[in-house]
Design a protein around this motif. Structure first.
Motif, PDB file in Angstrom:
ATOM      1  N   HIS A 205      16.937 -37.403   4.592  1.00  0.00           N
ATOM      2  CA  HIS A 205      15.578 -37.409   5.145  1.00  0.00           C
ATOM      3  C   HIS A 205      15.550 -36.765   6.515  1.00  0.00           C
ATOM      4  O   HIS A 205      14.739 -35.859   6.780  1.00  0.00           O
ATOM      5  CB  HIS A 205      15.085 -38.849   5.205  1.00  0.00           C
ATOM      6  CG  HIS A 205      13.787 -39.027   5.928  1.00  0.00           C
ATOM      7  ND1 HIS A 205      12.572 -38.720   5.367  1.00  0.00           N
ATOM      8  CD2 HIS A 205      13.516 -39.487   7.184  1.00  0.00           C
ATOM      9  CE1 HIS A 205      11.599 -38.981   6.229  1.00  0.00           C
ATOM     10  NE2 HIS A 205      12.147 -39.448   7.341  1.00  0.00           N
ATOM     11  N   PHE A 206      16.421 -37.197   7.401  1.00  0.00           N
ATOM     12  CA  PHE A 206      16.405 -36.675   8.770  1.00  0.00           C
ATOM     13  C   PHE A 206      16.987 -35.272   8.849  1.00  0.00           C
ATOM     14  O   PHE A 206      16.388 -34.378   9.467  1.00  0.00           O
ATOM     15  CB  PHE A 206      17.166 -37.630   9.697  1.00  0.00           C
ATOM     16  CG  PHE A 206      16.394 -38.868  10.049  1.00  0.00           C
ATOM     17  CD1 PHE A 206      15.416 -38.834  11.032  1.00  0.00           C
ATOM     18  CD2 PHE A 206      16.630 -40.066   9.394  1.00  0.00           C
ATOM     19  CE1 PHE A 206      14.686 -39.968  11.356  1.00  0.00           C
ATOM     20  CE2 PHE A 206      15.916 -41.209   9.709  1.00  0.00           C
ATOM     21  CZ  PHE A 206      14.932 -41.160  10.691  1.00  0.00           C
ATOM     22  N   ASP A 207      18.126 -35.049   8.244  1.00  0.00           N
ATOM     23  CA  ASP A 207      18.773 -33.738   8.350  1.00  0.00           C
ATOM     24  C   ASP A 207      17.977 -32.654   7.641  1.00  0.00           C
ATOM     25  O   ASP A 207      18.063 -31.475   8.001  1.00  0.00           O
ATOM     26  CB  ASP A 207      20.192 -33.806   7.782  1.00  0.00           C
ATOM     27  CG  ASP A 207      21.104 -34.695   8.607  1.00  0.00           C
ATOM     28  OD1 ASP A 207      20.787 -34.932   9.799  1.00  0.00           O
ATOM     29  OD2 ASP A 207      22.129 -35.166   8.067  1.00  0.00           O
ATOM     30  N   GLY A 208      17.192 -33.066   6.653  1.00  0.00           N
ATOM     31  CA  GLY A 208      16.375 -32.093   5.937  1.00  0.00           C
ATOM     32  C   GLY A 208      15.054 -31.785   6.606  1.00  0.00           C
ATOM     33  O   GLY A 208      14.241 -31.020   6.070  1.00  0.00           O
ATOM     34  N   GLY A 209      14.800 -32.380   7.770  1.00  0.00           N
ATOM     35  CA  GLY A 209      13.566 -32.115   8.510  1.00  0.00           C
ATOM     36  C   GLY A 209      12.350 -32.810   7.955  1.00  0.00           C
ATOM     37  O   GLY A 209      11.210 -32.385   8.214  1.00  0.00           O
TER      38      GLY A 209
ATOM     39  N   ILE B 298      14.696 -38.870  18.406  1.00  0.00           N
ATOM     40  CA  ILE B 298      13.234 -38.878  18.253  1.00  0.00           C
ATOM     41  C   ILE B 298      12.560 -38.997  19.613  1.00  0.00           C
ATOM     42  O   ILE B 298      11.581 -38.302  19.903  1.00  0.00           O
ATOM     43  CB  ILE B 298      12.806 -40.020  17.315  1.00  0.00           C
ATOM     44  CG1 ILE B 298      13.251 -39.721  15.877  1.00  0.00           C
ATOM     45  CG2 ILE B 298      11.294 -40.229  17.359  1.00  0.00           C
ATOM     46  CD1 ILE B 298      13.146 -40.910  14.949  1.00  0.00           C
ATOM     47  N   ALA B 299      13.067 -39.887  20.454  1.00  0.00           N
ATOM     48  CA  ALA B 299      12.469 -40.059  21.779  1.00  0.00           C
ATOM     49  C   ALA B 299      12.535 -38.777  22.585  1.00  0.00           C
ATOM     50  O   ALA B 299      11.556 -38.379  23.241  1.00  0.00           O
ATOM     51  CB  ALA B 299      13.172 -41.198  22.522  1.00  0.00           C
ATOM     52  N   LYS B 300      13.669 -38.100  22.535  1.00  0.00           N
ATOM     53  CA  LYS B 300      13.810 -36.852  23.295  1.00  0.00           C
ATOM     54  C   LYS B 300      12.883 -35.765  22.771  1.00  0.00           C
ATOM     55  O   LYS B 300      12.312 -34.982  23.535  1.00  0.00           O
ATOM     56  CB  LYS B 300      15.264 -36.364  23.216  1.00  0.00           C
ATOM     57  CG  LYS B 300      16.228 -37.104  24.118  1.00  0.00           C
ATOM     58  CD  LYS B 300      16.046 -36.692  25.560  1.00  0.00           C
ATOM     59  CE  LYS B 300      17.107 -37.308  26.449  1.00  0.00           C
ATOM     60  NZ  LYS B 300      16.904 -36.965  27.871  1.00  0.00           N
ATOM     61  N   ALA B 301      12.746 -35.701  21.458  1.00  0.00           N
ATOM     62  CA  ALA B 301      12.002 -34.598  20.847  1.00  0.00           C
ATOM     63  C   ALA B 301      10.491 -34.784  20.896  1.00  0.00           C
ATOM     64  O   ALA B 301       9.748 -33.801  20.805  1.00  0.00           O
ATOM     65  CB  ALA B 301      12.443 -34.426  19.391  1.00  0.00           C
TER      66      ALA B 301
END
Length: 775
Positions: A604-608, A640-643
């Protein structure tokens, strides 16, 4: 090291500012470092309505009825009244627009000028520079170039129901101030030329130095089941300077010496003696009457009150909340993000009652009691409500009672209340708000009425449930509530995609709402009901789990799969497959167990696929912890917080949605998040700072969260709560609500704590993967 460093470098947005926050000393009292960190411009930018935080640099106290902001454009659904890219100010607006995707209601606009009176929006705009602009939580200031030359310095503060403005004229023509009652009102968001013309009124009383009137504009009147026929905003503007002249402006024409006007495109104005340097005006606002607006003015900002005193009062209200939270180990940017987030979470819902009375658009009547509006419940039930329960508990009983009054007067609890119901979003998540409040100890409202209301949500379908889609912003329909309850959720467990829009999302949201109803029923001793709704809550999500694809998928009434792209609300099959927050173990089992589930999260995360700009993704990084992979939660949360958050005008990656985006950041920074808010539990993530101390209202002692080294060490080695080890990645509300000490021992490398899934098998291979594992 590499993933965090690269993400940090990519995510850092430009923080250079043109605007200022260095208010004069007289507007910086009482002293509060926390309030000084607030930057009201954060979240105003963005390249599109959906790419904007939708916030405005407004001044008002917490939960204020009316927020005051410089007007740089005409606002409507998808457009806020201030946008940082604009170069002209057209007035100062008392706004009731609670979110960028909601309509304005009953605004009043104060426009200073000099020389010929300019009532038309395009003609009255005055150039300004952000270098001449100051914005704080309680004070706004800007210097504008007057249309006919010279400068106008505008200063602004406000209480809940009264705006306070001061204009200083430097080398200008004869000064005037215009009060706009009505304008062309844009309907919807698709076409700004699609307008109606609300009919308002203006009355000028030179002897009282007042301009009064009313404005019935309510842009969301085209949606929702409640016409609210008598709704209007009433205003009373009182000046400190005698009028040298006055008149009424309508549709660009001026009637000198006129005292009254009615109709569309209407404003009144007062001129002042040539050479007048300063004019002070206070504007009381009401949803009840002009007389009530006058009372609000006199109660909140009496005659003789200096602007400095109004600002001090409002700043003190913010300090009372923000000073309760003390952060150690944060830099300037982190402090600005964090305290502005708190500022954002304490704005909505907003007060709708005045002097113990309120206008209800549900039955078009003035009632006695406390009332709120601006409930974006589909968003805020996730974490915003939980944060308000902690920091503003004195509001919770009144807010729940307000929802119960909506039920008694209109027949249903609110879904998205903007003066009245709008039918926006899906699910009856007021069920969750009420149940969570009771689960966390709030009982200052009629519990039997509360249960009656949520039980109705769970058992009574809307009108024409088999024939009306209830698609987003559908017009000319009744209350949406749980559309699809009888077609065919109550009988088969899913909402039919060939009948209703957003059917898959509805199915999962209804299941959570059933769970909330079951929790409330159990708390009230209604055990049969509790068992019934709990059973439905735990079975319904998996009626749309496609075992062949192992994703959630909408189904038609006959049971056929509707396709992987059908039936979603602000998300997709990736986000919503994780939307079973009340029964995570069952979801993990369906996905093949902990290890397989962690791999699914990685995909889920690595696939954007994770979209933090919309709320259905907010809880997902915390699912790693619940699958025995807490160190991965810790990584993803920091990423997530950084982005998605920074201290620029583009500092929110998605719409604030009445505080939910900021509530995610606040809880995440503290180190835990209410994944399942009705459970009264919080899943541990990763604290961001060395130490946070929160003076919780009514708690016998502060809540102290220590996590030395957290800014550079994202991983948790050990957790203790009041000195006792906590091995599971969960805190209870009882752990924190009365204060106490939560201690995180932090590490620069992934740890075994609550990460048994990752540490299973070859521990040596795991150590090699991460670099090392501390023991």
């Amino acid at each position: 090291m590499t993933r965090f460093l690269v993400l940090a470098l990519l995510a850092v947005a430009s923080t250079a500012r043109l605007h200022r926050r260095d208010a004069p000393a007289s507007f910086s009292q009482p002293q509060s470092a926390a309030v000084d960190y607030v930057d009201p411009f954060i979240g105003n930018g963005g390249d599109s309505p959906n790419g904007s935080g939708g916030m405005i640099p407004s001044t008002a106290p917490p939960f204020a009825m009316t927020r005051w902001v410089a007007q740089t454009r005409q606002n409507y659904v998808s457009v806020t009244p201030y946008n940082y890219t604009d170069t002209h100010i057209h007035g100062f607006q008392g706004t009731h627009q609670p979110a960028i995707w909601m309509g304005e209601s009953a605004q009043v606009i104060v426009a200073p000028g000099a020389g010929e009176v300019q009532s038309v929006f395009e003609k009255r705009g005055m150039p300004f520079s952000h270098t001449d602009e100051i914005a704080t939580a309680s004070y706004y200031s800007v210097i504008m170039d007057a249309v006919e030359g010279g400068k106008i310095h505008a200063e602004q503060s406000a209480t809940s129901r009264t705006g306070h403005l001061r204009f200083t004229f430097e080398n200008t023509a004869t000064p005037y101030v215009l009060i706009e009652a009505t304008r062309a009102s844009v309907m919807g968001s698709d076409d700004p030329t699609n307008v109606t013309y609300p009919l308002g009124s203006i009355h000028i009383d030179p002897s009282r130095r007042e301009i009064t009137g009313h404005n019935p504009e309510r842009q969301d009147f085209i949606i929702g089941p409640n016409p609210a026929p008598s709704f209007a905003g009433y205003f009373c503007a009182r000046f400190d300077t005698p009028f040298a002249g006055f008149g009424v402006a309508q549709n660009g024409s001026i009637r000198e010496n006129a005292k009254d006007g009615e109709g569309a495109l209407l404003a009144g104005f007062a001129r002042f003696e040539e050479g007048t340097k300063r004019v002070d005006v206070r504007v009381g606002v009401s949803f009840i009457s002009v007389e009530q607006a006058r009372k609000n003015l006199e109660k909140e900002i009496p005659d003789g009150t200096a602007l400095e005193e109004t600002a001090r009062k409002t700043r003190a209200a913010w300090a009372e909340k923000l000073d309760r939270v003390k952060v150690e180990g944060a830099g300037q940017e982190e402090n600005e993000i964090f305290y502005t987030a708190i500022f954002h979470t304490l704005q909505y819902p907003y007060e709708q009652s005045e002097d113990g009375r309120y206008y209800s658009g549900y039955d078009d009547t003035v009632h006695e009691g406390e009332s709120y509006t601006g409930y974006s419940i589909w968003d805020t039930f996730r974490a915003e409500w939980a944060w308000q329960i902690l920091l503003a508990p004195e509001r919770i009983n009144g807010m729940v009672q307000s929802m119960l009054q909506d039920y008694l007067e209109g027949g249903w609890l609110p879904m998205w209340k903007n003066i009245v119901e709008t039918n926006i979003m899906v699910g009856t998540h007021a069920d969750s708000l009420v149940a969570e409040a009771v689960a966390k100890g709030f009982t200052g409202f009629d519990l039997e009425t509360a249960y009656e209301a949520v039980h109705k949500d769970a058992t009574v379908p809307p009108e024409n449930d088999w024939t009306t889609s209830y698609f987003d912003r559908e017009q000319h329909v009744g209350y949406e509530v749980r559309a699809g309850l009888s077609s065919v959720y109550a009988t088969h467990g899913w909402v039919a995609s060939d009948i209703h829009s957003e059917a898959a999302s509805r199915t999962l949201d209804y299941a959570y709402d059933d769970y909330a109803v079951s929790v409330l029923a159990a708390a009230l001793g209604k055990h049969a009901d509790a068992a019934h709704f709990r059973a439905r809550a735990f079975s319904a999500p998996f009626t749309i789990f496609n075992n062949a694809t192992r994703f959630m998928e909408a189904r038609n009434a006959d049971g056929a799969w509707a396709g992987q792209d059908a039936g979603w609300t602000e998300g997709d099959m990736w986000a919503y497959t994780f939307n079973v927050v009340h029964d995570v173990p069952a979801l993990i089992e369906r996905r093949g167990g902990n290890r397989s589930f962690v791999e699914f999260l990685d995909e889920h995360f690595d696939g954007g696929h994770n979209d933090h700009t919309n709320e259905p993704s907010h809880h997902i990084p915390y699912f790693y912890s619940l699958a025995g992979a807490a160190s991965k939660s810790q990584e993803r949360i920091r990423e997530i917080a950084k982005a998605n958050y920074n201290n620029s005008v583009n500092g929110l990656s998605g719409n604030e949605d009445c505080g939910q985006m900021s509530a995610w950041y606040i809880f995440s920074a503290l180190g835990f998040y209410p994944v399942d808010p009705v459970s009264a539990e919080y899943v541990i993530g990763t604290p961001f700072f060395d130490k946070v101390t929160i003076d919780l209202p009514n708690a016998p002692r502060p809540l102290v969260i220590t996590s030395t080294g957290a800014p550079s060490k994202p991983y948790i080695k050990r957790v203790t709560v009041n000195g006792r080890p906590r091995d599971a990645p969960v805190l209870t509300h009882a752990d924190i609500a009365a204060g106490g000490h939560v201690h995180f021992e932090m590490s620069a490398a992934p740890q075994a704590w609550s990460s048994s899934t990752l540490m299973g098998g070859s521990r040596e291979a795991e150590a090699e993967r991460y670099g090392h594992v501390e023991l």
